[in-house]
Scaffold this active site. Structure first.
Site, mmCIF file in Angstrom:
data_model
loop_
_atom_site.group_PDB
_atom_site.id
_atom_site.type_symbol
_atom_site.label_atom_id
_atom_site.label_comp_id
_atom_site.label_asym_id
_atom_site.label_seq_id
_atom_site.Cartn_x
_atom_site.Cartn_y
_atom_site.Cartn_z
ATOM 1 N N GLY A 40 0.816 -1.209 0.000
ATOM 2 C CA GLY A 40 0.000 0.000 0.000
ATOM 3 C C GLY A 40 0.849 1.257 0.000
ATOM 4 O O GLY A 40 0.646 2.163 -0.825
ATOM 5 N N GLY A 232 6.558 -7.764 -20.168
ATOM 6 C CA GLY A 232 5.646 -6.624 -20.257
ATOM 7 C C GLY A 232 4.317 -6.918 -19.622
ATOM 8 O O GLY A 232 4.248 -7.507 -18.544
ATOM 9 N N ASP A 261 16.958 -4.404 -8.362
ATOM 10 C CA ASP A 261 16.076 -4.933 -7.313
ATOM 11 C C ASP A 261 14.634 -4.785 -7.809
ATOM 12 O O ASP A 261 14.185 -3.668 -8.067
ATOM 13 C CB ASP A 261 16.303 -4.116 -6.031
ATOM 14 C CG ASP A 261 15.478 -4.595 -4.847
ATOM 15 O OD1 ASP A 261 14.643 -5.501 -5.019
ATOM 16 O OD2 ASP A 261 15.677 -4.047 -3.749
ATOM 17 N N ASP A 267 4.225 -2.615 -7.402
ATOM 18 C CA ASP A 267 3.623 -1.468 -6.707
ATOM 19 C C ASP A 267 3.874 -0.181 -7.486
ATOM 20 O O ASP A 267 2.991 0.680 -7.583
ATOM 21 C CB ASP A 267 4.193 -1.350 -5.291
ATOM 22 C CG ASP A 267 3.981 -2.609 -4.483
ATOM 23 O OD1 ASP A 267 2.959 -3.290 -4.713
ATOM 24 O OD2 ASP A 267 4.835 -2.932 -3.635
HETATM 25 O O1 RIB Z 1 5.566 -5.446 -3.043
HETATM 26 C C1 RIB Z 1 6.713 -5.308 -2.250
HETATM 27 C C2 RIB Z 1 6.327 -5.195 -0.814
HETATM 28 O O2 RIB Z 1 5.751 -6.419 -0.401
HETATM 29 C C3 RIB Z 1 7.467 -4.968 0.147
HETATM 30 O O3 RIB Z 1 7.750 -3.610 0.344
HETATM 31 C C4 RIB Z 1 7.015 -5.706 1.402
HETATM 32 O O4 RIB Z 1 6.791 -4.864 2.482
HETATM 33 C C5 RIB Z 1 5.757 -6.458 1.001
HETATM 34 O O5 RIB Z 1 4.619 -5.818 1.399
#
Ligand code: RIB
Length: 322
Positions: A40, A232, A261, A267
């Site tokens: 989040g 992709g 990394d 996210d």
């Molecule tokens: O998507 C990566 C995240 O997954 C990390 O930051 C970790 O905290 C987990 O929530």
């Protein structure tokens, strides 16, 4: 100004960088670091840095992790709506290999105490949003309430059904306009809701028509953006809701990156997609996906999760036609 609300988790990430990810029974030495994370929060930081006025709804403990979240939200200009939990702030243990791959274990802590009532108390912010984005490291009833309120007020909803073992119910899928699974999450959802038995490793090479059929079966009324890592992503729209695109389904290539990394790359994609949808709603959906792909690629060139999120200007500088 364009507004994004993100509901979800904050974790303190504890990261060990090793030559290769540890196997069962193995003990390795790795380089340790710690930093902000949680799907989040990573998505909220990405949305904010990608240019949207961002609200983050979450639950935090009264501890150093909670104070870290509050400080970083303030420094990123994120409007933080945190339930004050008696549980410790969420944590994650992350191994990152030399090839940039990772494996993660989370300790939900305070994240598990986010409630539908606390979300409902943020109803004014949710009603003012253009796009509301959520993932599944928080209780599913709180996430359903978030997206239900968003739909009721006419905001667009984006659900990132991560992690793959989360309890993603039919009711939750019903309030998602855009669903953004990765291969593992997509295969898990097909198995649960459609009786499918698809090997996630085959999805990147699958033909478009078949992928489209699978997406339509899973989310008949919405758009699916299936993220495929280095391959992709694949976009599948309902035939009468093309969101400005000219095709109901297509692939979008990954942007080139010097990967360090991949933690938080999904996210980054989701936060950037939400920000782009909110900022330039008249653009075809494909343009939002292309921006999100580029944004996510850049995030993999830096170590860490929330700390790796680039700014919109970084994307424009790296990809001048963005
Ligand atoms: O998507 C990566 C995240 O997954 C990390 O930051 C970790 O905290 C987990 O929530």
């Amino acid at each position: 100004m364009s507004r994004v609300v993100v509901a979800g988790s904050f974790n303190v990430d504890h990261v060990w960088h090793c030559a290769a990810l540890p196997r069962a029974g193995e003990t390795l030495a790795g380089e340790y670091s710690t930093g902000p994370g949680g799907k989040g929060f990573n998505q909220a930081v990405a949305a904010a840095l990608a240019g949207a006025a961002t609200t983050f709804v979450c639950a935090l403990g009264d501890d150093d992790g909670g104070r870290l979240a509050r400080g970083l939200a303030a420094s990123h200009g994120i409007d933080l709506r945190a339930h004050a939990s008696e549980e410790p702030t969420g944590t994650a243990g992350i191994y990152v290999g030399d090839d940039g791959s990772n494996s993660i274990v989370i300790g939900p802590g305070a994240n598990a105490t986010l409630t539908p009532d606390f979300v409902a108390a943020q109803g004014v912010a949710i009603a003012a949003a253009d796009v509301v984005l959520a993932q599944l490291e928080s209780p599913v009833d709180a996430i359903v309430e978030t997206l239900r309120l968003a739909r009721a007020s006419g905001a667009h909803t984006v659900l990132n059904p991560a992690p793959a073992n989360a309890d993603c119910s039919r009711g939750l899928l019903a309030v998602a306009e855009v669903l953004t699974p990765n291969e593992t999450e997509f295969a898990a959802l097909l198995a649960r809701h459609c009786g499918g038995d698809v090997d996630p490793g085959t999805l990147a090479g699958m033909d478009r028509e078949r992928l489209h059929r699978l997406c339509r079966t899973l989310l008949p009324r919405g758009t699916v953006v299936l993220t495929l890592g280095a391959a992709g992503c694949f976009v599948s729209h309902r035939e009468d809701t093309l969101r400005g695109d000219t095709q109901a389904h297509y692939r979008c290539p990954a942007a080139a990156a010097k990967v360090v990394d991949t933690t938080g790359a999904g996210d980054a994609f989701n936060g950037a997609l939400a920000a782009s949808l909110a900022r330039v709603p008249a653009q075809p959906f494909a343009a939002h996906v292309r921006f999100a792909s580029r944004y996510a690629a850049l995030s993999t060139e830096r170590p860490g999760a929330a700390a790796a999120m680039p700014r919109a200007e970084d994307v424009a500088a790296r990809f001048p036609d963005a």
